[in-house]
Design a protein around this motif. Structure first.
Motif, PDB file in Angstrom:
ATOM      1  N   SER A  71       0.829  -1.197   0.000  1.00 42.27           N
ATOM      2  CA  SER A  71       0.000   0.000   0.000  1.00 42.27           C
ATOM      3  C   SER A  71       0.860   1.243   0.000  1.00 42.27           C
ATOM      4  O   SER A  71       2.060   1.196  -0.228  1.00 42.27           O
ATOM      5  N   SER A 100      -4.414   3.176  -6.149  1.00 43.77           N
ATOM      6  CA  SER A 100      -5.358   4.193  -6.614  1.00 43.77           C
ATOM      7  C   SER A 100      -5.725   3.961  -8.076  1.00 43.77           C
ATOM      8  O   SER A 100      -6.669   4.551  -8.586  1.00 43.77           O
ATOM      9  N   GLN A 121      -6.518  -4.577  -5.356  1.00 41.18           N
ATOM     10  CA  GLN A 121      -7.632  -3.781  -4.842  1.00 41.18           C
ATOM     11  C   GLN A 121      -7.517  -2.371  -5.407  1.00 41.18           C
ATOM     12  O   GLN A 121      -6.487  -1.719  -5.245  1.00 41.18           O
ATOM     13  N   SER A 123      -9.268   1.427  -5.552  1.00 46.51           N
ATOM     14  CA  SER A 123     -10.222   2.313  -4.886  1.00 46.51           C
ATOM     15  C   SER A 123     -10.983   3.137  -5.920  1.00 46.51           C
ATOM     16  O   SER A 123     -10.447   3.502  -6.963  1.00 46.51           O
ATOM     17  N   GLN A 125     -13.785   6.596  -6.058  1.00 48.77           N
ATOM     18  CA  GLN A 125     -14.314   7.699  -5.265  1.00 48.77           C
ATOM     19  C   GLN A 125     -15.807   7.946  -5.512  1.00 48.77           C
ATOM     20  O   GLN A 125     -16.472   8.563  -4.687  1.00 48.77           O
ATOM     21  N   LYS A 145      -8.558   4.483 -13.468  1.00 47.12           N
ATOM     22  CA  LYS A 145      -8.949   3.396 -12.576  1.00 47.12           C
ATOM     23  C   LYS A 145      -9.697   2.311 -13.353  1.00 47.12           C
ATOM     24  O   LYS A 145      -9.454   1.114 -13.168  1.00 47.12           O
ATOM     25  N   ASN A 162     -12.733  -1.038  -3.852  1.00 40.06           N
ATOM     26  CA  ASN A 162     -12.903  -0.384  -2.557  1.00 40.06           C
ATOM     27  C   ASN A 162     -13.603   0.954  -2.792  1.00 40.06           C
ATOM     28  O   ASN A 162     -13.009   1.885  -3.321  1.00 40.06           O
ATOM     29  N   VAL A 164     -15.024   4.122  -1.261  1.00 38.01           N
ATOM     30  CA  VAL A 164     -14.913   4.898  -0.020  1.00 38.01           C
ATOM     31  C   VAL A 164     -16.129   5.814   0.088  1.00 38.01           C
ATOM     32  O   VAL A 164     -16.355   6.668  -0.767  1.00 38.01           O
TER      33      VAL A 164
END
Length: 367
Positions: A71, A100, A121, A123, A125, A145, A162, A164
């Motif tokens: 990470s 990211s 994984q 992420s 937004q 992404k 993921n 958020v």
């Protein structure tokens, strides 16, 4: 007899950790206002080198760790990411890249797979490009992404999305689950923002309302039923609206450890927010020494440190008093009952904080 007495009085060893969060760097192209990294970020010059990370992974495996979560920041900022991944795999660890999606090219992803990467994984937004890019503070992030997620699936690597969640996107939880399905993810995490670090700084701009949370919780249950067998949907009620606190990383110093870019080893990613704790570094100590004997890991391990109502609570071995970092952030006392618990004498303070709403621009996370 003397030897027998010394053996009987020896301190019992803690349980073995299962997971290692390897924060390879704090560098990141995005500026997410809820970033879990500390406000004081480690700069590039202080980062551990490739050889040291390889030693850390070997020591982690010897300690009992099964999974290495690579990470940041954005781990793609490390030029030696492929070598780091290979060293984790060589140590026998399951490797999970937490990214990211910005900074990992198709070519590099293929190299990572060949080096032994097991899982990715990514992420997100939001479910729309304009909102997602605004939240990330980076134009074009959403498209990149999606491109990376498509490449992950093409390479037949398992993909977790993921998502958020906060006030600006919580009403589109269903759309984000649909996006995860469209991307070919096997799992989606409905990850409500945890209010430490940058998120604490932006709390009044991020925290959803009780009504939004209640709608989202009901929707997630419907989505689980609708998509059963197609995708796993993980979700947890946000702390400020929970009845009981979550067990911090499965209990302080019980299940996992976190190595910062500069080499400090933490019981959880936000532990440096608690003043007065002494964190040992992999530059001076082995992981086993740190896990078993360091002052920070033993500060809140077990239940002996607990105050009331935790000390006599029948749930004390389930939630371990809740989050120590949150207790300190909200009460000034890291040993206090996590005030999100309905049994805490400070619960009304959390309820009042949850009602504070602000529409000002975000304070974006920047190096």
């Amino acid at each position: 007899m003397e030897n027998g007495n010394s053996l009987m009085s020896a301190k019992p060893l803690p349980p073995k950790p299962l997971g290692l969060l390897a924060e390879l760097t704090h560098r990141c192209p995005l500026g997410c206002p809820y970033c879990s990294n500390p406000l004081a970020l480690d700069d590039r010059r202080s980062e551990l080198d490739t050889t040291t990370w390889a030693r850390v992974f070997r020591e982690a495996a010897a300690l009992g760790v099964l999974q290495a979560h690579l990470s940041g920041g954005e781990p793609g900022a490390r030029r030696d990411l492929v070598e780091i991944t290979a060293s984790a795999r060589a140590a026998g660890l399951y490797t999970n890249l937490i990214t990211s999606g910005v900074g990992i090219t198709a070519k590099r992803l293929a190299e990572l797979k060949n080096a032994g990467l097991d899982h990715v994984q990514v992420s997100i937004q939001d479910s729309t490009a304009s909102s997602a890019d605004h939240i990330a503070g980076y134009d074009g992030a959403f498209a990149r992404k999606r491109e990376l997620a498509n490449e992950v699936v093409r390479l037949k690597l398992p993909l977790t999305v993921n998502a958020v969640i906060h006030r600006a996107n919580i009403d589109r939880v269903g759309d984000m689950v649909e996006l995860a399905l469209a991307l070919g993810a096997s799992r989606v995490e409905i990850a409500h923002v945890q209010y430490y670090g940058w998120a604490l700084k932006n709390r009044a701009r991020l925290l959803p309302t009780r009504e939004q949370v209640d709608r989202a919780v009901g929707l997630v249950e419907d989505l689980r039923a609708c998509h059963h067998g197609r995708i796993v949907i993980d979700a947890v009620v946000p702390d400020y609206y929970a009845r009981y606190p979550k067990p911090c990383v499965g209990g302080w110093g019980r299940r996992s450890l976190n190595v910062t870019p500069a080499g400090k080893v933490l019981p959880c990613h936000a532990a440096e927010s608690i003043p007065g704790l002494e964190f040992w570094s992999v530059r001076e100590h082995t992981l086993a020494e740190i896990w078993n004997d360091s002052p920070a890991f033993n500060a809140f391990r077990g239940t002996a440190w607990m105050q009331e109502p935790c000390a006599s609570c029948p749930r004390r071995e389930q939630d371990f008093g809740g989050c120590r970092c949150q207790a300190f952030a909200l009460t000034g006392d890291a040993a206090a009952t996590d005030p999100v618990c309905h049994l805490s004498p400070r619960r009304e303070h959390v309820t009042a904080l949850a009602m504070v709403q602000e529409d000002a621009p975000y304070d974006y996370r920047r190096m």
